[in-house]
Design an enzyme around this catalytic site. Structure first.
Site, PDB file in Angstrom:
ATOM      1  N   LYS A 113      27.464  18.839 136.318  1.00  0.00           N
ATOM      2  CA  LYS A 113      26.860  19.865 137.188  1.00  0.00           C
ATOM      3  C   LYS A 113      26.864  19.408 138.646  1.00  0.00           C
ATOM      4  O   LYS A 113      27.029  20.210 139.553  1.00  0.00           O
ATOM      5  CB  LYS A 113      25.418  20.171 136.739  1.00  0.00           C
ATOM      6  CG  LYS A 113      25.343  20.881 135.383  1.00  0.00           C
ATOM      7  CD  LYS A 113      25.010  22.350 135.545  1.00  0.00           C
ATOM      8  CE  LYS A 113      25.332  23.198 134.336  1.00  0.00           C
ATOM      9  NZ  LYS A 113      24.309  23.257 133.322  1.00  0.00           N
ATOM     10  N   LYS A 193      34.625  23.514 128.085  1.00  0.00           N
ATOM     11  CA  LYS A 193      33.732  24.141 127.122  1.00  0.00           C
ATOM     12  C   LYS A 193      33.523  25.610 127.518  1.00  0.00           C
ATOM     13  O   LYS A 193      33.427  25.905 128.715  1.00  0.00           O
ATOM     14  CB  LYS A 193      32.387  23.388 127.195  1.00  0.00           C
ATOM     15  CG  LYS A 193      31.388  23.759 126.153  1.00  0.00           C
ATOM     16  CD  LYS A 193      30.013  23.186 126.488  1.00  0.00           C
ATOM     17  CE  LYS A 193      29.273  24.033 127.484  1.00  0.00           C
ATOM     18  NZ  LYS A 193      27.814  24.101 127.370  1.00  0.00           N
ATOM     19  N   LYS A 196      28.839  30.072 130.186  1.00  0.00           N
ATOM     20  CA  LYS A 196      28.505  31.201 131.063  1.00  0.00           C
ATOM     21  C   LYS A 196      28.863  30.880 132.512  1.00  0.00           C
ATOM     22  O   LYS A 196      29.351  31.716 133.256  1.00  0.00           O
ATOM     23  CB  LYS A 196      27.008  31.492 131.003  1.00  0.00           C
ATOM     24  CG  LYS A 196      26.551  32.042 129.688  1.00  0.00           C
ATOM     25  CD  LYS A 196      25.025  31.985 129.622  1.00  0.00           C
ATOM     26  CE  LYS A 196      24.540  31.481 128.297  1.00  0.00           C
ATOM     27  NZ  LYS A 196      23.187  30.944 128.309  1.00  0.00           N
TER      28      LYS A 196
HETATM   29  P1  ADP Z   1      25.874  27.719 128.471  1.00  0.00           P
HETATM   30  O1  ADP Z   1      26.428  26.333 128.312  1.00  0.00           O
HETATM   31  O2  ADP Z   1      26.890  28.773 128.214  1.00  0.00           O
HETATM   32  O3  ADP Z   1      25.107  27.938 129.748  1.00  0.00           O
HETATM   33  P2  ADP Z   1      23.355  27.198 127.100  1.00  0.00           P
HETATM   34  O4  ADP Z   1      23.265  25.936 127.890  1.00  0.00           O
HETATM   35  O5  ADP Z   1      22.308  28.228 127.281  1.00  0.00           O
HETATM   36  O6  ADP Z   1      24.790  27.874 127.303  1.00  0.00           O
HETATM   37  O7  ADP Z   1      23.456  26.770 125.577  1.00  0.00           O
HETATM   38  C1  ADP Z   1      22.779  27.387 124.523  1.00  0.00           C
HETATM   39  C2  ADP Z   1      23.226  26.783 123.212  1.00  0.00           C
HETATM   40  O8  ADP Z   1      24.591  27.128 122.949  1.00  0.00           O
HETATM   41  C3  ADP Z   1      23.157  25.259 123.183  1.00  0.00           C
HETATM   42  O9  ADP Z   1      22.708  24.845 121.901  1.00  0.00           O
HETATM   43  C4  ADP Z   1      24.581  24.823 123.372  1.00  0.00           C
HETATM   44  O10 ADP Z   1      24.864  23.581 122.762  1.00  0.00           O
HETATM   45  C5  ADP Z   1      25.343  25.938 122.682  1.00  0.00           C
HETATM   46  N1  ADP Z   1      26.666  26.106 123.287  1.00  0.00           N
HETATM   47  C6  ADP Z   1      26.900  26.478 124.568  1.00  0.00           C
HETATM   48  N2  ADP Z   1      28.229  26.545 124.796  1.00  0.00           N
HETATM   49  C7  ADP Z   1      28.842  26.187 123.629  1.00  0.00           C
HETATM   50  C8  ADP Z   1      30.202  26.065 123.233  1.00  0.00           C
HETATM   51  N3  ADP Z   1      31.191  26.322 124.073  1.00  0.00           N
HETATM   52  N4  ADP Z   1      30.475  25.680 121.952  1.00  0.00           N
HETATM   53  C9  ADP Z   1      29.455  25.436 121.080  1.00  0.00           C
HETATM   54  N5  ADP Z   1      28.139  25.532 121.401  1.00  0.00           N
HETATM   55  C10 ADP Z   1      27.825  25.906 122.650  1.00  0.00           C
END
Ligand code: ADP
Length: 329
Positions: A113, A193, A196
């Site tokens: 980040k 990965k 969002k």
């Molecule tokens: P983002 O990374 O999209 O902002 P969050 O941090 O809100 O999403 O993550 C919410 C949940 O979704 C967490 O448990 C995270 O490990 C899972 N997660 C987020 N992106 C992925 C991904 N690309 N593959 C698998 N799990 C994911």
């Protein structure tokens, strides 16, 4: 029902995507059967990067709708907004005082980040894992369903718990991560990965046409240059998505035919499209219904706050006692 508790959170920082769904949500839904689950819309976490306050209220509501449309049952589990239970940040402060900065500086997501937003490296970004530890241990959760990007955070939570318990006496259990069968989905770029913040996602509410537009241009196995080249499914993000959405016959067929150059990437993507839409369409129907009943969703979050608060207050009582400050509360 077992008294064992589960906690997990999702940031209200945009629409939910299939990575969230496969990596975390499926387990969150399944665990409801045997555990007492508390699921948070973690708005304070979403404030560690640039955000628009005008969009926050709607994003929180959308996140609640996505949770419920996917299968989180608010009659069985607690669905709550992190900032409505102030004990989250209160406990985070206490845990801050026993967490060495060096532990936080080595967290991979902080480093990522910091690179993504070099103009906005705030304390919250560094402290994110401590707040996450507080989110989990406030409810004495023992199981945390997450994608594999969260493993370093969970390990840190366990270290913080061990330190707290050894310094002040036992209060918190050491929580364990529960990974999804497919614990990481890459974005459409096939490199990063799915996230969002990177705009490389297939969202839970994307239409069939939108999904196809994204899938048809999504990066596959980069070593397969031509249709006639044999492919390498294990190096292909589309194949990972098959593992998350397709039946065994389709997975085996795609792997076999890809390796033999029997099918091309577009053929493989068409099969994925069908399987993905089959799973997402019922979720989208429920999303549409829930969007019509905004008041009911808000009511659920108010109820969730109340139930979460009761547990949080109880845990904090124990924490105050251990810290020697209970007399004044
Ligand atoms: P983002 O990374 O999209 O902002 P969050 O941090 O809100 O999403 O993550 C919410 C949940 O979704 C967490 O448990 C995270 O490990 C899972 N997660 C987020 N992106 C992925 C991904 N690309 N593959 C698998 N799990 C994911």
């Amino acid at each position: 029902m077992s008294q064992k508790r589960v906690f997990s959170g999702i940031q209200p920082s945009g629409r939910l995507h299939v990575g969230n769904y496969v990596g975390a949500m499926r387990n969150m839904i399944a665990l409801q059967k045997d555990y007492f689950c508390i699921y948070g819309i973690v708005d304070y976490h979403a404030m560690t990067v640039h955000f628009d306050p005008k969009e926050m209220e709607q994003s929180i509501l959308d996140c609640a709708i996505d949770y419920m449309a996917a299968g989180i049952d608010p009659d069985r589990s607690v669905l709550m907004v992190q900032s409505t239970v102030s004990e989250h940040t209160e406990l985070a402060w206490i845990l801050n005082t026993i967490t060495p900065i060096s532990w936080l500086l080595r967290v991979p997501t902080f480093k990522e980040k910091r690179e993504q937003n070099p103009d906005y490296v705030n304390m919250g970004l560094l402290d994110y894992p401590v707040l996450m530890a507080a989110d989990i241990v406030l409810y004495k959760a023992e199981v945390v369903p997450v994608g594999d990007d969260q493993l370093p955070h969970l390990e840190l939570t366990r270290e913080i718990v061990r330190r707290f318990n050894s310094l002040f006496g036992h209060v918190f259990p050491e929580p364990k991560a529960q990974l999804g069968e497919v614990a990481r989905i890459l974005g459409l770029d096939g490199v990063n990965k799915m996230s969002k913040s990177l705009d490389n996602c297939i969202y839970l509410d994307d239409s069939r046409e939108e999904i196809w537009k994204k899938l048809s241009t999504a990066v596959t196995d980069v070593r397969r240059k031509r249709r006639t080249d044999p492919g390498n499914p294990e190096e292909c993000n589309i194949f990972t998505m098959h593992k998350a959405f397709s039946k065994k016959e389709d997975i085996d067929y795609c792997a076999r035919e890809c390796r033999a150059a029997g099918i091309g990437c577009l053929d493989c993507k068409k099969i994925l499209l069908e399987n993905m839409c089959k799973e997402l369409e019922p979720i989208q129907k429920r999303q549409a219904q829930l969007r019509e009943d905004r008041d009911a969703v808000q009511e659920i979050l108010v109820r969730g706050r109340k139930r979460a608060k009761e547990i949080a207050v109880q845990t904090m009582g124990e924490v105050y006692t251990k810290l020697g400050i209970n007399a004044y509360h």
